[in-house]
Design a protein around this motif. Structure first.
Motif, short mmCIF file in Angstrom:
data_model
loop_
_atom_site.label_atom_id
_atom_site.label_comp_id
_atom_site.label_asym_id
_atom_site.label_seq_id
_atom_site.Cartn_x
_atom_site.Cartn_y
_atom_site.Cartn_z
N GLN A 78 -11.65 -4.09 1.45
CA GLN A 78 -11.51 -5.18 0.49
C GLN A 78 -10.21 -5.24 0.11
N GLY A 79 -9.71 -4.04 -0.52
CA GLY A 79 -8.51 -3.97 -1.00
C GLY A 79 -7.21 -3.90 -0.32
N ALA A 80 -7.49 -3.36 1.13
CA ALA A 80 -6.34 -3.53 1.95
C ALA A 80 -6.19 -5.09 2.13
N VAL A 81 -7.23 -6.02 2.48
CA VAL A 81 -7.05 -7.60 2.72
C VAL A 81 -6.59 -8.16 1.43
N ALA A 82 -6.99 -7.96 0.23
CA ALA A 82 -6.39 -8.43 -0.93
C ALA A 82 -4.98 -8.08 -1.25
N ALA A 83 -4.52 -6.83 -0.95
CA ALA A 83 -3.08 -6.42 -1.05
C ALA A 83 -2.22 -7.23 0.04
N ALA A 84 -2.96 -7.25 1.34
CA ALA A 84 -2.02 -8.10 2.19
C ALA A 84 -1.75 -9.48 1.71
N ILE A 85 -2.91 -10.08 1.25
CA ILE A 85 -2.70 -11.48 0.91
C ILE A 85 -1.74 -11.58 -0.20
N MET A 86 -1.63 -10.68 -1.23
CA MET A 86 -0.71 -10.88 -2.35
C MET A 86 0.52 -10.27 -2.05
N TYR A 145 -2.88 -2.61 8.17
CA TYR A 145 -3.14 -2.83 6.68
C TYR A 145 -2.71 -1.78 5.62
N SER A 146 -1.67 -0.87 6.20
CA SER A 146 -1.60 0.43 5.53
C SER A 146 -0.04 0.70 5.42
N ALA A 147 0.54 0.52 4.04
CA ALA A 147 2.07 0.84 3.95
C ALA A 147 2.37 2.51 4.35
N ASP A 160 6.20 -7.56 4.80
CA ASP A 160 4.78 -8.24 4.36
C ASP A 160 3.75 -8.59 5.42
N ASN A 161 2.60 -8.95 5.09
CA ASN A 161 1.55 -9.04 6.29
C ASN A 161 1.43 -10.50 6.14
N SER A 162 1.45 -10.96 7.53
CA SER A 162 1.29 -12.18 7.89
C SER A 162 -0.03 -12.99 7.42
N VAL A 163 -1.16 -12.15 7.06
CA VAL A 163 -2.44 -12.66 6.82
C VAL A 163 -2.44 -13.51 5.48
N ARG A 164 -1.19 -13.46 4.77
CA ARG A 164 -1.01 -13.96 3.39
C ARG A 164 -1.16 -15.49 3.65
N HIS A 165 -0.75 -16.02 4.70
CA HIS A 165 -0.85 -17.38 5.08
C HIS A 165 -2.09 -18.00 5.22
N ILE A 166 -3.08 -17.21 5.36
CA ILE A 166 -4.53 -17.84 5.42
C ILE A 166 -5.49 -17.19 4.44
#
Length: 416
Positions: A117-125, A154-156, A376-382
């Motif tokens: 969840q943290g990985a996804v939230a970070a990507a969105i933000m 999803y990892s820097a 940036d991770n493109s998942v932020r668009h959704i």
């Protein structure tokens, strides 16, 4: 100073991953960073004993009531329906994303491979995300081999426990530089009490993973009535029964189970040696604690123990499963106890120099302080699709709560 958000695996301080990174958080907070910890809870509370430990150290702690915290196929019981768990995941991602935005978080760190969840939230933000891996991809954790592409995307930065685990993770990610760390436990060195009898002491939960039956069998082979075998730690009932059944069948004496102790080192005497026969460990913090307390130590050569041993190169190792070798090593240690004990006491100061927070977490701290630009991770668009939850009716929410309560009751009954 930067703001660092950690996502913790269990919301308890009874496991190595939580304890070790709690110490990293304390160090960062002391150094002036703003540190926030998010952890799961199965109750509607904003504070508990766990969170108080963090706030007492200047660390903000946010508890999230979650239906399921780990991956669906990670170890652990699945409560509720798939749809309910999916809604819980989305809710957690939304809450983490809100914390990132409200606190202008600079870096998100997931303290286990078992949560995403943290990985996804970070990507969105658009926030850098570090993943800390404590678990070997074997047995119950082999499931995450199928998630390497996600972890990579999803990892820097990816960090793994130093030693054999770090080497294994490097093999799994051949295109990346895997950095490492060593779990840190903070203990106060305690002078052992004066003992009147030689004892073999093993600290840790009585479980198949900890493999205490192997030590009992070695003790049986020794056939020494002048030596005691002591186990300190709680237990899994099924495995404890297996151990006690063997003790009764073999008519063994001088074996005791003391149960869980808040500080087991207070029960150690100057006549003791510590033996850790675990079949599998991530690192082996209890081995480190024995070194820091100057107690002679024998440990199995499982990958986690081997990683810790590579760091200190002190103590005696035996081949996991080789009961004859374990028996021989124990007997030799007891026969030469005075010299072995003296060497262990001399090594304490060197162990303390090796085992400092700033040293064992140096690569994590270095990356926290760097100003790299991460893509940036493109998942932020959704992002809204991954965070918006359904507006359920009061009746629907009540039905869910009742069903969840019944499932947990059935689970507790099943475990017994």
């Amino acid at each position: 100073m930067k703001t660092i958000l950690f996502i913790s695996p269990t919301g308890t301080l009874d496991n190595g991953a939580e304890v070790s990174i709690f110490n990293l958080m304390k160090f960062l907070a002391f150094e002036g960073y703003k540190v926030i910890n998010i952890a799961p809870t199965q109750q509607k509370v904003t504070e508990n004993d766990y969170s108080k430990r963090f706030t007492d150290c200047g660390i903000d702690c946010v508890l999230i009531n979650s239906q399921r915290w780990w991956w669906e196929d990670a170890p652990g019981h699945l409560f509720g329906t798939e749809a309910e768990r999916a809604a819980s995941y989305r809710s957690a991602i939304k809450k983490i994303a809100d914390v990132i935005e409200e606190n202008e978080v600079d870096i998100v760190i997931s303290n286990t491979v078992n949560i995403f969840q943290g990985a996804v939230a970070a990507a969105i933000m658009n926030t850098p995300h570090f993943w800390l891996i404590h678990e070997f991809p074997d047995n119950e954790f082999s499931y995450y081999i199928n998630k390497l592409d996600f972890i990579d995307d999803y990892s820097a930065e990816i960090f793994a426990v130093n030693g054999q685990l770090s080497e294994k993770i490097t093999e799994l990610f051949p295109e990346r530089e895997i950095k490492s760390f060593s779990p840190y436990t903070e203990i106060e060195t305690i002078k052992p009490k004066i003992g009147n009898k030689q004892r073999i002491v093993s600290i840790g939960r009585i479980s198949e993973r900890k493999n205490q039956l192997e030590l009992i069998q070695a003790f049986e082979k020794m056939n020494r009535s002048d030596v005691e075998l002591v186990f300190i730690g709680g237990w899994d009932e099924t495995y404890k029964k297996e151990c006690t059944a063997h003790i009764k069948e073999s008519r063994l004496k001088n074996i005791s189970f003391l149960g869980n102790m808040e500080n087991p080192w207070e029960y150690i005497t100057d006549k003791d040696i510590c033996v850790f026969p675990s079949a599998m460990e991530t690192f082996g913090l209890v081995y480190v604690e024995a070194l820091l307390n100057g107690i002679p130590v024998i440990l199995s050569d499982n990958p986690g123990h081997s990683s810790a041993y590579e760091m200190f190169k002190f103590g005696q190792m035996y081949e996991t499963g080789n009961i004859d070798q374990l028996t021989s090593v124990i007997e030799t240690t007891l026969e030469n106890f005075k010299q072995v004990q003296e060497d262990a006491l001399v090594f304490v100061s060197e162990a303390k120099n090796i085992y400092e927070v700033s040293v064992v977490y140096s690569e994590i701290i270095e990356e926290i302080n760097s100003n790299k630009h991460y893509q940036d991770n493109s998942v932020r668009h959704i992002g809204n699709l991954l965070t918006i939850d359904e507006n359920k009716s009061k009746l629907s929410r009540l039905e869910f709560k009742i069903r969840q309560k019944l499932q947990r009751i059935r689970y507790r009954i099943f475990r017994k």
